[in-house]
Design an enzyme around this catalytic site. Structure first.
Site, PDB file in Angstrom:
ATOM      1  N   ARG A   5       0.788  -1.258   0.005  1.00 13.89           N
ATOM      2  CA  ARG A   5      -0.148   0.069  -0.044  1.00 13.89           C
ATOM      3  C   ARG A   5       0.794   1.155   0.054  1.00 13.89           C
ATOM      4  O   ARG A   5       0.681   2.286  -0.863  1.00 13.89           O
ATOM      5  CB  ARG A   5      -0.821  -0.007   1.145  1.00 13.89           C
ATOM      6  CG  ARG A   5      -1.927  -1.246   1.487  1.00 13.89           C
ATOM      7  CD  ARG A   5      -2.664  -1.100   2.320  1.00 13.89           C
ATOM      8  NE  ARG A   5      -3.533  -2.481   2.825  1.00 13.89           N
ATOM      9  CZ  ARG A   5      -4.878  -2.381   2.993  1.00 13.89           C
ATOM     10  NH1 ARG A   5      -5.561  -1.431   3.264  1.00 13.89           N
ATOM     11  NH2 ARG A   5      -5.350  -3.499   3.294  1.00 13.89           N
TER      12      ARG A   5
ATOM     13  N   ASP B  18      -3.000 -16.594  -1.657  1.00  9.60           N
ATOM     14  CA  ASP B  18      -3.258 -15.923  -2.825  1.00  9.60           C
ATOM     15  C   ASP B  18      -2.318 -15.332  -3.682  1.00  9.60           C
ATOM     16  O   ASP B  18      -1.803 -15.729  -4.770  1.00  9.60           O
ATOM     17  CB  ASP B  18      -4.649 -15.123  -2.929  1.00  9.60           C
ATOM     18  CG  ASP B  18      -4.392 -14.054  -1.841  1.00  9.60           C
ATOM     19  OD1 ASP B  18      -3.318 -13.933  -1.137  1.00  9.60           O
ATOM     20  OD2 ASP B  18      -5.324 -13.118  -1.698  1.00  9.60           O
TER      21      ASP B  18
ATOM     22  N   GLU C  41     -11.325  -7.641  -6.358  1.00  6.46           N
ATOM     23  CA  GLU C  41     -10.710  -8.843  -7.134  1.00  6.46           C
ATOM     24  C   GLU C  41     -11.642  -9.358  -8.178  1.00  6.46           C
ATOM     25  O   GLU C  41     -11.124  -9.543  -9.327  1.00  6.46           O
ATOM     26  CB  GLU C  41     -10.824 -10.364  -6.072  1.00  6.46           C
ATOM     27  CG  GLU C  41      -9.437 -10.279  -5.281  1.00  6.46           C
ATOM     28  CD  GLU C  41      -9.721  -9.242  -3.831  1.00  6.46           C
ATOM     29  OE1 GLU C  41      -8.607  -8.824  -3.443  1.00  6.46           O
ATOM     30  OE2 GLU C  41     -10.663  -8.739  -3.717  1.00  6.46           O
TER      31      GLU C  41
ATOM     32  N   THR D  44      -0.020  -6.219  -6.292  1.00  7.14           N
ATOM     33  CA  THR D  44      -1.297  -6.649  -5.794  1.00  7.14           C
ATOM     34  C   THR D  44      -2.129  -5.730  -5.073  1.00  7.14           C
ATOM     35  O   THR D  44      -3.465  -6.165  -4.730  1.00  7.14           O
ATOM     36  CB  THR D  44      -0.908  -7.861  -4.695  1.00  7.14           C
ATOM     37  OG1 THR D  44      -2.233  -8.741  -4.436  1.00  7.14           O
ATOM     38  CG2 THR D  44      -0.595  -7.262  -3.381  1.00  7.14           C
TER      39      THR D  44
END
Length: 699
Positions: free
Chosen positions: A334, A463, A599, A688
């Site tokens: 982030r 993931d 997602e 991500t």
């Protein structure tokens, strides 16, 4: 009566022998008439000491219960049940003590190791140094002519879109650089560069279970790591312009963003996250998480006024000299990712200086015996540690920070960032405990070994490991074959062990495996997979990956569509057997919340970019409308909700996650764009957290 009295008195007055012995001849007892008097006893001898009696209190009654008794006698007096309970308790305490000793020994060992390492290497946080020659090549500048782009593979599918360079207009870095970066850039651009060998080098073919990949022309594959030229140039300066024409759906995304930003600016400015219902804020790291996460989104949406206001806060208020623990993974994707992306899009060196400062403060997390980083690090004191309840880190945490640290090394010329994360990648690659490319969820920071073996999932805690295998390969110019092999093997493992079809609609879904037992549970997080598969196909992986991507995309859409609010729950369970009146997707009460996650729309973006099928845009528009209808807070902001199955009472949770602005709205804006050059997949790879980072030019 007199006789009786005389008998009683004689018996009492006579001697003991007279009283016990009958008269001679066996005559009956006679009444004694004479009383025999004995002389009084002699006085006690004279004593030359004093006897002292010690009192045991007012209630002392000369009882012997206070005296010590035999422990064994006491033990034998207990019942068998009591003895068994005591033995069990002692054994349990002994076992707990042993575990505590082992854990304490590990912590002392780790502490000693950290202290030793801290003496050797202290984090450098004084600010950005003049840039050294970058360790890695500069970002790729895509060809302006789509016809001149190199072919990746003969298996690459036909796309119905144009390919080319990114269309984002990027302004040059500021001229008043305090750290000399611009001057160093000029020197490097003027420095001579060794010419490439004449002729077309031989193209190396990588084959892995049906995937035939040819590297970019002019590259070789002697090792896992991208080759480094001696003095590559920095990213070229680009000028700022105005965004391209916006359609009504993109304008709808901008309206949603501005309403969310209104709430954050009014009630949570400079804080981590907005609580829109209570009109307040919540803190996680105390570093303006939402603001940093949204920097590149504002730039992409063309919101220059909002961007400049946020940039001013970063310049004046964002400081990392704080005694606060941050999560290595979350703060990397982030904050570090957001700062690096803002630097690349705007060209403003302020963001690069902040990124290097923050990256240096994260480095103590890697000082472990195994080099597997701790999950948490204090950016003020430099002390890192695992979670309070375990010495494990999750696999996703330690393998989903590589894009950011590698890019930081490339920009600053400091190898330590890249070396730290690539040691982790290399370590994970060689570990046992995998199952056809699938990895367990946890890894111990002391031993460096997988824990909780036999449990495999593509959901939480694992993931993004699979996502970053592919994206690192793309970022590095498709030279690191080990990453590609691990990724393709993992996809085959998913097909073999985790893929099933639901009833009655035969939806393809990805479940979980625990010690050989399959569970039809799928997290919404798994919906990253269709997009990742499509991205791989875009870069030359087999067409069969696209077939699976489209099937899974349909499933993720149904996870939204079959809910009464049109929003997906956090977790669903699929029916494996046909039963009258039951749908494919079922939701447990504890799993029916929605956190504004990205997602599904992320994968819709990739599927549309690769196929050009407008149904993916339509699906994304439905989801955006559902967000607006059920999560919008009138005073400003959007709130996650507790119940996606009750449109009348969705129950707002009073929290707007930073990724709603950083990811969800960004992917929706890109999905609705018909311009394939807007952050082209040939020039950028998204981390991500949806922060675009440049693809490196092959050496």
């Amino acid at each position: 009566m007199a006789a009786c009295e005389g008998r009683r008195s004689g018996a009492l007055g006579s001697s003991q022998s007279d009283f016990l012995t009958p008269p001679v001849g066996g005559a009956p007892w006679a009444v004694a008439t004479t009383v025999v008097m004995y002389p009084p006893p002699p006085p006690p001898p004279h004593r030359d000491f004093i006897s002292v009696t010690l009192s045991f209190g007012e209630n002392y009654d000369n009882s012997k219960s206070w005296r010590r008794r035999s422990c064994w006698r006491k033990w034998k007096q207990l019942s068998r049940l009591q003895r068994n309970m005591i033995l069990f308790l002692l054994a349990f305490l002994l076992f707990c003590g042993l575990l505590f000793y082992i854990n304490l020994a590990d912590h002392w060992k780790a502490l000693a190791f950290r202290l030793e390492e801290e003496q050797k290497m202290r984090p450098e946080i004084a600010g950005l140094k003049p840039a050294n020659p970058p360790v890695l090549p500069a970002p790729q500048k895509a060809d302006t002519d789509p016809e001149n782009l190199p072919e990746i593979s003969s298996q690459k599918t036909q796309r119905h879109i144009q390919r080319g360079p990114p269309h984002l207009q990027i302004r040059p870095p500021s001229q008043d650089l305090k750290d000399g970066t611009q001057e160093e850039a000029t020197k490097r651009q003027e420095a001579p560069v060794d010419p490439r060998p004449e002729g077309d080098p031989q193209r190396t073919v990588i084959s892995w279970r049906g995937a035939v990949i040819e590297p970019e022309q002019g590259t070789e594959l002697p090792s896992r790591r991208a080759e480094v030229p001696t003095k590559p140039p920095l990213p070229p300066a680009r000028t700022q312009g105005t965004p391209v024409h916006l359609n009504y759906r993109q304008k709808g995304v901008i309206d949603v963003f501005l309403h969310a930003w209104k709430g954050y600016r009014k009630f949570a400015w400079g804080h981590d996250e907005l609580k829109p219902v209570s009109r307040s804020f919540s803190e996680w790291f105390g570093l303006g998480l939402t603001l940093i996460d949204a920097l590149d989104t504002m730039w992409i949406l063309g919101l220059r006024k909002e961007f400049e206001e946020a940039r001013k806060w970063v310049s004046k208020k964002l400081h990392f000299e704080k005694d606060v623990d941050v999560n290595l993974f979350e703060s990397t994707i982030r904050i570090l990712g957001g700062l690096l992306s803002a630097y690349h899009l705007s060209g403003d060196s302020l963001f690069l200086r902040k990124a290097e400062d923050f990256g240096n403060r994260l480095m103590p997390a890697f000082r472990t015996p195994s080099k597997i980083p701790y999950s948490d690090v204090n950016i003020g004191t430099g002390v890192a540690h695992p979670p309070r309840w375990t010495s494990d880190s999750t696999v996703a945490e330690v393998t989903s920070i590589q894009l950011e640290f590698r890019e930081l090394s490339r920009l600053t010329g400091d190898k330590k960032f890249q070396e730290a994360v690539e040691k982790v990648t290399q370590h994970i690659h060689g570990l046992s405990g995998k199952k056809d490319g699938l990895v367990p969820m946890f890894i111990n920071t002391h031993s460096g070994l997988f824990t909780h073996l036999g449990v495999f999932t593509l959901g939480a805690r694992a993931d993004s490991y699979y996502e970053y295998l592919l994206k690192q390969w793309i970022q590095g110019g498709k030279q690191e074959t080990q990453l590609l092999e691990d990724y393709v093997e993992a996809i085959e493992g998913v097909r073999t062990h985790l893929l099933r079809h639901s009833e009655p609609s035969k939806l393809t879904f990805v479940g979980e495996l625990a010690h050989g037992r399959f569970s039809a549970k799928m997290d919404h997080l798994v919906c990253f997979l269709p997009g990742t598969l499509a991205l791989g196909v875009y870069h030359g992986l087999p067409a069969s990956h696209m077939e699976l991507a489209q099937e899974l995309m349909e499933t993720c859409y149904q996870m939204n569509r079959q809910m009464e609010t049109g929003l997906s729950p956090e977790i669903v369970h699929f029916n494996l057997y046909p039963q009258p009146g039951r749908r494919d997707v079922e939701v447990k009460p504890a799993d029916r919340h929605n956190l504004l996650r990205p997602e599904t729309v992320e994968s819709l973006f990739y599927l549309y970019r690769v196929t050009g099928d407008r149904k993916y845009q339509d699906w994304g528009w439905e989801i955006l409308q559902s967000f607006s209808r059920f999560t919008r807070v009138p005073s400003g902001g959007y709130s996650s909700i507790n119940n996606v199955q009750d449109p009348q009472k969705p129950e707002p949770r009073d929290k707007m996650e930073s990724f709603f602005l950083g990811e969800t709205l960004k992917y929706l804006f890109l999905l609705f764009s018909d311009d394939p050059n807007l952050l082209s997949l040939d020039a950028y790879v998204f981390n991500t957290e949806a922060h675009p980072l440049p693809i490196w030019t092959p050496a």
